[in-house]
Write a protein that holds these residues in place. Structure first.
Motif, mmCIF file in Angstrom:
data_model
loop_
_atom_site.group_PDB
_atom_site.id
_atom_site.type_symbol
_atom_site.label_atom_id
_atom_site.label_comp_id
_atom_site.label_asym_id
_atom_site.label_seq_id
_atom_site.Cartn_x
_atom_site.Cartn_y
_atom_site.Cartn_z
ATOM 1 N N SER A 1 0.845 -1.195 0.000
ATOM 2 C CA SER A 1 0.000 0.000 0.000
ATOM 3 C C SER A 1 0.883 1.248 0.000
ATOM 4 N N PRO A 2 0.346 2.390 -0.454
ATOM 5 C CA PRO A 2 1.122 3.631 -0.415
ATOM 6 C C PRO A 2 1.674 3.943 0.971
ATOM 7 N N ARG A 3 0.914 3.645 2.025
ATOM 8 C CA ARG A 3 1.402 3.911 3.386
ATOM 9 C C ARG A 3 2.648 3.097 3.710
ATOM 10 N N VAL A 4 2.633 1.815 3.349
ATOM 11 C CA VAL A 4 3.794 0.952 3.611
ATOM 12 C C VAL A 4 4.993 1.400 2.782
ATOM 13 N N GLU A 5 4.758 1.701 1.502
ATOM 14 C CA GLU A 5 5.861 2.136 0.649
ATOM 15 C C GLU A 5 6.434 3.466 1.139
ATOM 16 N N ALA A 6 5.577 4.335 1.642
ATOM 17 C CA ALA A 6 6.057 5.608 2.191
ATOM 18 C C ALA A 6 6.931 5.370 3.421
ATOM 19 N N GLY A 7 6.570 4.388 4.238
ATOM 20 C CA GLY A 7 7.376 4.061 5.409
ATOM 21 C C GLY A 7 8.771 3.589 5.031
ATOM 22 N N HIS A 8 8.855 2.735 4.002
ATOM 23 C CA HIS A 8 10.175 2.285 3.532
ATOM 24 C C HIS A 8 10.980 3.460 2.990
ATOM 25 N N ALA A 9 10.320 4.334 2.263
ATOM 26 C CA ALA A 9 11.018 5.490 1.689
ATOM 27 C C ALA A 9 11.551 6.411 2.777
ATOM 28 N N GLU A 10 10.741 6.663 3.797
ATOM 29 C CA GLU A 10 11.183 7.546 4.883
ATOM 30 C C GLU A 10 12.377 6.940 5.625
ATOM 31 N N ALA A 11 12.374 5.614 5.819
ATOM 32 C CA ALA A 11 13.506 4.958 6.482
ATOM 33 C C ALA A 11 14.785 5.155 5.683
ATOM 34 N N VAL A 12 14.689 5.071 4.366
ATOM 35 C CA VAL A 12 15.856 5.274 3.504
ATOM 36 C C VAL A 12 16.387 6.702 3.653
ATOM 37 N N ILE A 13 15.477 7.683 3.626
ATOM 38 C CA ILE A 13 15.882 9.079 3.749
ATOM 39 C C ILE A 13 16.563 9.324 5.095
ATOM 40 N N ARG A 14 16.038 8.739 6.147
ATOM 41 C CA ARG A 14 16.625 8.938 7.472
ATOM 42 C C ARG A 14 18.040 8.376 7.534
ATOM 43 N N ARG A 15 18.260 7.211 6.934
ATOM 44 C CA ARG A 15 19.609 6.638 6.944
ATOM 45 C C ARG A 15 20.591 7.525 6.181
ATOM 46 N N LEU A 16 20.171 8.006 5.038
ATOM 47 C CA LEU A 16 21.057 8.855 4.252
ATOM 48 C C LEU A 16 21.268 10.209 4.930
ATOM 49 N N ALA A 17 20.243 10.711 5.598
ATOM 50 C CA ALA A 17 20.384 11.981 6.318
ATOM 51 C C ALA A 17 21.389 11.838 7.458
ATOM 52 N N LEU A 18 21.392 10.695 8.124
ATOM 53 C CA LEU A 18 22.352 10.470 9.191
ATOM 54 C C LEU A 18 23.777 10.427 8.636
ATOM 55 N N ALA A 19 23.933 9.872 7.431
ATOM 56 C CA ALA A 19 25.263 9.773 6.820
ATOM 57 C C ALA A 19 25.786 11.122 6.366
ATOM 58 N N ALA A 20 24.906 12.110 6.196
ATOM 59 C CA ALA A 20 25.317 13.410 5.665
ATOM 60 C C ALA A 20 24.730 14.536 6.511
ATOM 61 N N PRO A 21 25.211 14.715 7.749
ATOM 62 C CA PRO A 21 24.642 15.774 8.600
ATOM 63 C C PRO A 21 24.902 17.180 8.055
#
Length: 578
Positions: free
Chosen positions: A152-172
């Motif tokens: 569902s869009p909600r589940v896919e959005a959750g996976h996408a947000e997790a990816v963004i958070r990991r990359l954001a942590l790598a590039a403060p």
């Protein structure tokens, strides 16, 4: 070179496309990245960065397979960019509608290129600022069979947000903004590594810093204390040489490091960055580049376990615990220690378990006869005791004026636990021979995994030998476990060692959990109880011992042993501030 780097990469969900596009943006030197998703990325993905941009010639090459690999040599060792295979953009363009608009700093205008189901429309002049804007629409419209497997869009959005958070942590150093169906989900300015870790982990002022070096390896970052755990590994963020990873070896090291202080099934909260020479790690072993191969796995694992355990092993004086009241509940936090507290030296192991238990209890039971008053100028983070409430809780005032509350039973239980554990380890785990050796039938693979570590297991008090087929013969048990479920212990050990071949026998949880459970029970029964009245010198002795004892911030069951209320928190309780 194509044969060496090709992974046959397939974009299996929106989050995978987003990961590749954001990595490209970071590789371009972006300091600001905006991500906007519609229907979790299924309908539309838009990613805008202020990186170096691309010329029209670059745009044409960008959608050709392996033409943006960014490799500076042909050794595949010194890979400094997040992306290096050049497969993502062609894969996205083959299954969706892709539009790239990009402009380099010196150009008069931007250029736009389109790809639809693999068909390329050449670049044309366009408006746009310096940087790149990537728009992906109707993901998988050209491959409907794959689209059927999306959630569902909600589940896919959750996976996408997790990816963004990991990359954001790598590039403060880079600002990130994420919107989901025009709802703001994440808005992070460029930040310090600590501020970024707090923002991503959601543990404000609750992180213990980790900074340790061994040879050419360095581990930095932040871990939350044992009171802040989650049911999944979603709050574990790992970087290796700046690359976000989900590596099984590192996950194993973290489980081993936290095992003594959190309940089975719970997962720690942390953000860690491991740096090591590039020639000692291979990043070209997984299509998504999230798993690695280390040249010396045992060295890396041991380094991570030791560094995290040392960070967690501060005495109560080295890890402040604060009760922040929100909606009537207390949130435990562990700020950075000012200085490490030296662990109390283990006492010599007396002859006999009963004698050892009695001696330990006498040694740790606070009494006026055993404790000398502290020097006036000696810093004591837990402060001076002023009262006891309900014959259970010690109230103290810290040097900074904050109010400290100590659960006397929980605190003394941890002190007793650590002393018993030190005595047990100093005795090198005394083994007890079974009157009748036990035969344990196992699948052949598990039996082989056990017997391959027979020497290690013998040092832990377990003497095993082959009994034909998949059976093993158990001749000795650790003395503390005498009379316990030997069959269950061996089966659990076999499961762990067969499932995770990288584990050493001493790193398995089956044996450690059983021994620790016995010690915890002994510590619980041998500690001062709630309801016992203490005098001032006894209370002071308890606080001083907590400051010297590793892991004294929690009891043997993971509950906090002490809390701190700052002036701000007290004023909030009385309505003086909002």
């Amino acid at each position: 070179m194509i044969d060496l780097i090709a992974a046959g990469e397939v974009i299996e969900r929106p989050a995978a496309a987003i990961k590749e596009l954001v990595e490209n943006a970071l590789d371009s030197g972006a300091t600001r990245i905006t991500v906007a998703l519609t229907e979790g990325g299924i309908g539309r993905i838009e990613i805008v960065d202020n990186g170096c941009g691309m010329t029209p010639e670059d745009l044409v090459l960008a959608v050709e397979r392996h033409c943006t690999s960014k490799l500076s040599d042909d050794t595949l060792v010194r890979i400094r960019t997040l992306g290096f295979r050049g497969e993502a953009l062609p894969s996205i363009g083959a299954s969706a509608k892709l539009a790239l608009t990009s402009r380099v700093a010196e150009a008069d205008s931007a250029w736009r290129l389109r790809v639809e189901a693999g068909v390329v429309t050449p670049p044309a002049p366009s408006s746009g600022p310096k940087g790149t804007r990537a728009v992906v629409e109707d993901l998988f419209f050209a491959t409907p069979a794959r689209r059927k497997f999306l959630k569902s869009p909600r589940v896919e959005a959750g996976h996408a947000e997790a990816v963004i958070r990991r990359l954001a942590l790598a590039a403060p150093h880079c600002a990130f903004r994420l919107t989901l169906d025009e709802r703001l989900a994440l808005d992070l300015p460029a930040q310090s590594p600590r501020d970024r870790a707090q923002a991503i982990l959601g543990e404000t002022d609750s992180l213990i810093p980790v900074e340790e070096t061994r040879g050419e390896m360095r581990l930095t970052g932040y871990v939350a204390g044992p009171a802040a755990t989650r049911p999944t590994t979603a709050a574990q963020f790992l970087l290796v040489n700046g690359r976000p990873v989900i590596d099984p070896l590192l996950r194993t090291a973290l489980r081993v490091a936290y095992r003594p202080v959190i309940d089975p099934g719970r997962q720690p909260v942390l953000a860690l960055h491991l740096s090591l020479p590039m020639e000692r790690v291979d990043v070209n072993v997984h299509p998504a580049k999230t798993e690695l191969r280390f040249a010396d796995e045992n060295e890396v694992k041991g380094f991570v376990i030791g560094a995290v355990q040392r960070a967690l092993g501060q005495g109560a004086g080295g890890a402040s615990v604060s009760a922040r009241l929100r909606g009537g509940g207390a949130q435990i936090r562990y700020p950075a220690p000012d200085r490490p507290s030296p662990p109390a030296p283990p006492a010599p192991r007396p002859a006999g378990q009963a004698a050892g238990f009695a001696e330990m209890h006498r040694s740790f039971a606070p009494s006026a006869r055993q404790i000398a008053p502290p020097e006036a100028d000696t810093p004591h983070p837990l402060g001076a005791p002023v009262a006891q409430v309900l014959d259970t809780y010690v109230i103290a005032v810290a040097p900074d004026g904050d109010l400290v509350l100590v659960d006397q039973h929980a605190a003394h239980e941890r002190l007793t636990h650590e002393r018993l554990l030190a005595q047990h380890q100093a005795g090198q785990i005394r083994a007890q021979r079974l009157l009748l050796p036990e035969v344990v039938d196992l699948p052949s693979g598990q039996a082989e995994a056990l017997l391959a570590r027979a020497a290690e297991l013998a040092a832990l008090g377990l003497e095993l030998e082959s009994f034909g087929g998949g059976a093993v013969l158990l001749r000795t048990l650790p003395a503390l476990l005498a009379g316990g479920d030997a069959q269950g212990l061996i089966r659990d050990l076999a499961d762990e060692l067969a499932d995770e071949p990288a584990l050493a026998a001493s790193e398995t949880g089956a044996l450690e959990r059983r021994i620790d459970a016995v010690i915890a029970r002994m510590a619980c029964h041998g500690s001062i109880r709630a309801g016992r009245r203490l005098n001032a010198e006894e209370m002071s002795a308890l606080l001083r011992e907590m400051e010297r004892t590793p892991r004294a911030a929690t009891c043997s069951h993971g509950r906090p042993t002490w809390l701190k209320l700052s002036r701000t928190e007290l004023e909030r309780l009385f309505g003086r501030t909002r």
